[in-house]
Design a protein around this motif. Structure first.
Motif, PDB file in Angstrom:
ATOM      1  N   GLY A  77       0.876  -4.569  -8.352  1.00 12.02           N
ATOM      2  CA  GLY A  77       1.588  -3.434  -8.948  1.00 12.02           C
ATOM      3  C   GLY A  77       3.047  -3.779  -9.204  1.00 12.02           C
ATOM      4  O   GLY A  77       3.573  -3.574 -10.299  1.00 12.02           O
ATOM      5  N   SER A 130       6.320   1.364  -6.602  1.00 13.03           N
ATOM      6  CA  SER A 130       5.082   1.137  -7.359  1.00 13.03           C
ATOM      7  C   SER A 130       4.020   0.501  -6.476  1.00 13.03           C
ATOM      8  O   SER A 130       2.865   0.935  -6.450  1.00 13.03           O
ATOM      9  N   ALA A 173      -6.893  -2.586 -10.280  1.00 10.31           N
ATOM     10  CA  ALA A 173      -6.903  -1.949  -8.953  1.00 10.31           C
ATOM     11  C   ALA A 173      -8.321  -1.547  -8.543  1.00 10.31           C
ATOM     12  O   ALA A 173      -8.629  -1.463  -7.352  1.00 10.31           O
ATOM     13  N   ILE A 233      -3.251  -5.151  -4.496  1.00 11.50           N
ATOM     14  CA  ILE A 233      -2.810  -3.860  -5.042  1.00 11.50           C
ATOM     15  C   ILE A 233      -1.282  -3.765  -5.048  1.00 11.50           C
ATOM     16  O   ILE A 233      -0.671  -3.672  -6.110  1.00 11.50           O
ATOM     17  N   GLY A 271       0.613   2.443  -4.948  1.00 11.21           N
ATOM     18  CA  GLY A 271      -0.684   1.843  -5.272  1.00 11.21           C
ATOM     19  C   GLY A 271      -1.510   1.591  -4.030  1.00 11.21           C
ATOM     20  O   GLY A 271      -2.697   1.910  -3.962  1.00 11.21           O
ATOM     21  N   LEU A 273       2.509   3.947 -12.256  1.00 15.54           N
ATOM     22  CA  LEU A 273       3.400   2.800 -12.400  1.00 15.54           C
ATOM     23  C   LEU A 273       3.994   2.737 -13.806  1.00 15.54           C
ATOM     24  O   LEU A 273       5.210   2.587 -13.965  1.00 15.54           O
ATOM     25  N   MET A 320      -3.037   4.727 -10.006  1.00 20.77           N
ATOM     26  CA  MET A 320      -1.997   3.705  -9.835  1.00 20.77           C
ATOM     27  C   MET A 320      -1.436   3.262 -11.193  1.00 20.77           C
ATOM     28  O   MET A 320      -0.217   3.160 -11.378  1.00 20.77           O
TER      29      MET A 320
END
Length: 769
Positions: free
Chosen positions: A294, A158, A503, A290, A162, A199, A195
């Motif tokens: 994430g 993840s 993000a 990020i 990202g 995720l 992202m």
């Protein structure tokens, strides 16, 4: 025998994976649209699907101002490659160390849980119902280890995906800023959505597949099945801890070094290409804000799902083998993906952004729209996915609950999240008086700025804590600990939109840095600054969500741990619990001290290196010589890898040491103490840092008469604001966000090891009793 859910089991089996796949397909579509913005000098290639939309009929500013367009595009592509390579190499280095830890900790899980029944392969009486037989403890050890590894790998993936998406989108956002602020906003937001949806969908899909595969072995033993699934949450959060701490130290060491020497001492603008730490600073945005974030939100999602599933497995859902009701947490997440998909279309396709002042409202509307639609979605899921009446395990008894009561539990969590988000925004956005007051205090120097900023952070804790308290009271009153777990899931149900907004901030920040480094015009930098300022506030909102949900998740896991460890009541008056409470409340301070000092010592090295380059490289200040960016990147990488290990060990070893030597009662005190003090420090640290950052931006933008009276850049109030911002950096991006992982991770680890602690715990007390 109680009634079953309206939704047939087969439909549940189809709906959950289909929603996850829809989320993945939608994210890939958004990525395709972003990829249409070419990193070449050919204008006709730029975002074909968006012509005349959100661009507000802008010409290419570069052409108006006669700047050589081709060289600017090539420069943007070159900078993007440097940032992407720096971020990738750091994450690979980090994952090597984390991989070793993962193997080591997986072995500990297997050995500790296998030893509960002396590695016996015989079936055992079930922990909650001795009249039934359950699979052996060895099976729990094996499957907990597998789910731990799966959670860890999904968490790492993840974060990595990202980071890749963010570094892919940053230069494209810069180039689109030439066509108008609306165009740049769309690219940054779409990239955030990639992202968010990847995720949310990956987390859901992997959990769903894991449950179904484990079911093949466990059959009707749902207690054992969902107990072993808790390893998934532990894996997700343990990786998030290293990602958040390592990434946070990296980004802030570079940021502080770049700001102190560049802006304060040398009086050069932010992200000036002459500053040796500028590439490391931009890499840091991607690995900390990020990749770290994430992994963090994935961990929260995995843990709240696991906490709900464990409690449900010993309630009527598990006893009656009602698979649809059992998967209620996954149905909420599935509905969340669909709701966020509709919400995203409002920002990308339905409404247009024509001016700078429309950016922040557009992002806030995302939160409001997703919350309103999700409320309807939760009502629908509660109606078809739950029986009209059922029982929930409540510390040894079964509590009768109606489906509308569970709907209220999820809804109260969802709306508490929105309240926390808006309170955070009020205290961290420079559109409101708290941040403007902090900016005004810079008139009399850095000291008053620091005093005002700290006061703001402490004050900003009040309403979020009441919101969390109300949601705990309501959800516990209706459905005991299961209610608290689904309230946390409610707060995280719109995770795809929350992550997209979150993000968006670092992507915009990078876009501004690339514009400055590529020597683009002042007007473009103004546009990217406007995107970045909105992103700063939304990042603070995202942190508010993460902390609020962490508090609820931690409490739900705490409840599941207490039940599994066989504790009837946690008596605050017994010395075993009191010492636990005190030590637990101290842990967030110890952890914060470690992370703050790590940033400080890494920043010290960075400042010395940046000063050395300015003093020894001839022509650097004049712009005729290039700085040595690589050395600064190496300083940040080495410092963060080395410094992330002690805080990580503190969090991971505390539950094991306390549980084994002092027993489950003391451990329950430690968990309660760390939850109570951790939440307060996390909220105040994040909001103080966010307010200082936006106070500095308020002075720099000079958008109002008041702001202009404090500026311009380089004035004494501005220098005081930069110092405040620099102090706030480790608070808002390292210590604050890492604390929410501390409180969740210790709780989920205690739950996973609960069978071991219940059997072998309290070693010291047994010796001296």
């Amino acid at each position: 025998m109680l009634a079953k859910a309206l939704l047939p089991e087969l439909w549940t089996e189809i709906l959950v994976p289909v929603c996850a796949v829809v989320g993945i397909v939608f994210s890939l579509f958004q990525w395709y649209v972003v990829s249409c913005v070419k990193l070449t000098a050919d204008h006709s290639d730029s975002s074909p699907s968006e012509d005349g939309k959100n661009g507000h009929g802008d010409y290419l500013i570069e052409e108006e101002e006669g700047v050589n367009d081709q060289s600017v595009v090539a420069k943007c592509a070159e900078i993007q490659t440097a940032i992407s390579e720096g971020a990738t190499s750091f994450l690979f280095t980090e994952y090597k160390y984390v991989g070793v830890f993962m193997v080591f900790f997986a072995a500990i899980i297997f050995l500790f849980l296998g030893s509960v029944e002396g590695f016996s392969t015989k079936s055992q009486p079930c922990p909650y119902d001795k009249s039934k037989t359950c699979k052996p403890a060895l099976a729990t050890a094996v499957f907990s280890t597998i789910s731990f590894v799966l959670g860890a790998v999904t968490s790492v993936l993840s974060g990595f995906l990202g980071m890749k998406i963010a570094t892919y989108a940053n230069a494209r956002t810069t180039l689109e800023a030439r066509r108008g602020v609306g165009k740049a906003f769309i690219v940054a937001f779409r990239s955030g959505a990639v992202m968010g949806f990847l995720l949310a969908a990956n987390g859901l899909l992997v959990l769903y597949i894991t449950i179904n595969l484990f079911k093949i072995y466990y059959g009707d033993d749902w207690e054992g099945l969902f107990e072993s699934i808790t390893g998934y949450g532990l894996g997700g959060s343990s990786m998030a801890l290293f990602g958040r701490v390592g990434g946070g130290i990296y980004t802030k060491a570079a940021d502080v070094g770049a700001d102190l020497v560049g802006k304060v001492e040398r009086n050069i603008p932010e992200d000036d290409p002459r500053n040796p730490a500028v590439i490391a600073d931009n890499v840091g945005d991607n690995v900390g804000d990020i990749a770290g974030m994430g992994s963090d939100l994935f961990g929260s999602y995995a843990e709240s799902s696991c906490a709900a599933l464990v409690v449900a497995s010993i309630s009527s859902f598990g006893i009656n083998h009602d698979f649809t009701a059992m998967l209620f947490p996954l149905l909420i997440s599935s509905m969340g993906i669909l709701v966020c998909l509709i919400t995203t279309l409002f920002a990308t396709d339905i409404s247009e952004i024509k001016a700078v002042k429309e950016i922040e409202p557009a992002l806030k509307n995302q939160l409001i729209i997703s919350t309103v639609i999700m409320t309807v979605g939760i009502a629908l899921v509660s109606w078809i996915g739950l029986p009209s009446s059922f029982t929930i395990f409540n510390f040894g008894t079964q509590k009768v609950v109606k489906n509308w009561e569970l709907f209220l539990c999820v809804a109260v969590g969802l709306w508490a999240g929105l309240i926390i988000g808006f309170v955070t925004e009020y205290y961290t956005s420079n559109a409101y008086s708290p941040v403007q007051d902090v900016a005004d205090s810079c008139r009399t120097g850095a000291a008053t700025n620091v005093i005002f900023g700290l006061a703001l952070g402490y004050k900003s804790v009040i309403i979020p804590i009441f919101a969390i308290a109300v949601s705990i009271f309501v959800s516990f009153s209706f459905a005991a600990m299961y209610g608290v777990a689904v309230a946390a899931l409610g707060m995280l149900s719109t995770i795809a939109t929350g992550l997209a907004i979150d993000a968006y901030g670092p992507i915009s920040d990078n876009a501004g840095g690339i514009a400055e480094m590529a020597g683009m015009s002042h007007r473009i930098r103004e546009r990217t600054d406007a995107l970045d300022a909105a992103g700063n506030t939304t990042a603070a909102i995202g942190k508010g969500f993460a902390i609020g949900s962490a508090a609820l998740v931690s409490l739900a896991l705490f409840g599941a741990f207490v039940s599994r460890a066989g504790i009837q009541t946690v008596d605050v008056l017994t010395p075993k619990v009191v010492i636990g409470l005190l030590v637990g409340a101290m842990l967030p301070y110890w952890f914060s001290a470690m992370t703050m000092k790590s940033v400080g010592s890494a920043a010290l090295k960075m400042v010395e290196e940046v000063r050395r380059q300015f003093n020894t490289i001839p022509g650097l200040m004049e712009g005729t010589a290039k700085p040595d960016y690589a050395t600064c990147v190496k300083i940040s990488t080495d410092a963060s890898i080395k410094e992330m290990i002690p805080p990580g060990c503190l969090v991971m070893l505390t539950p094991l040491i306390v549980g084994f030597f002092f027993g489950v009662e003391t451990l329950s005190g430690v968990l309660a103490g760390s939850l109570i003090s951790g939440v307060q420090i996390a909220i105040s640290a994040s909001n103080t840092g966010g307010a200082w950052d936006n106070a500095k931006k308020y002075i720099e933008a000079g958008a109002s008469e008041h702001a202009r009276s404090l500026g311009p850049k380089g004035s004494e109030p501005h220098k005081a604001a930069v110092i405040g911002d620099t102090i706030g950096d480790p608070l808002k991006d390292t210590s604050g966000p890492s604390l929410n992982i501390l409180i969740k991770l210790m709780a989920v680890e205690s739950l996973v090891f609960a069978p071991f602690f219940a059997t072998h715990g309290g070693f010291l007390f047994r010796i001296f009793s």
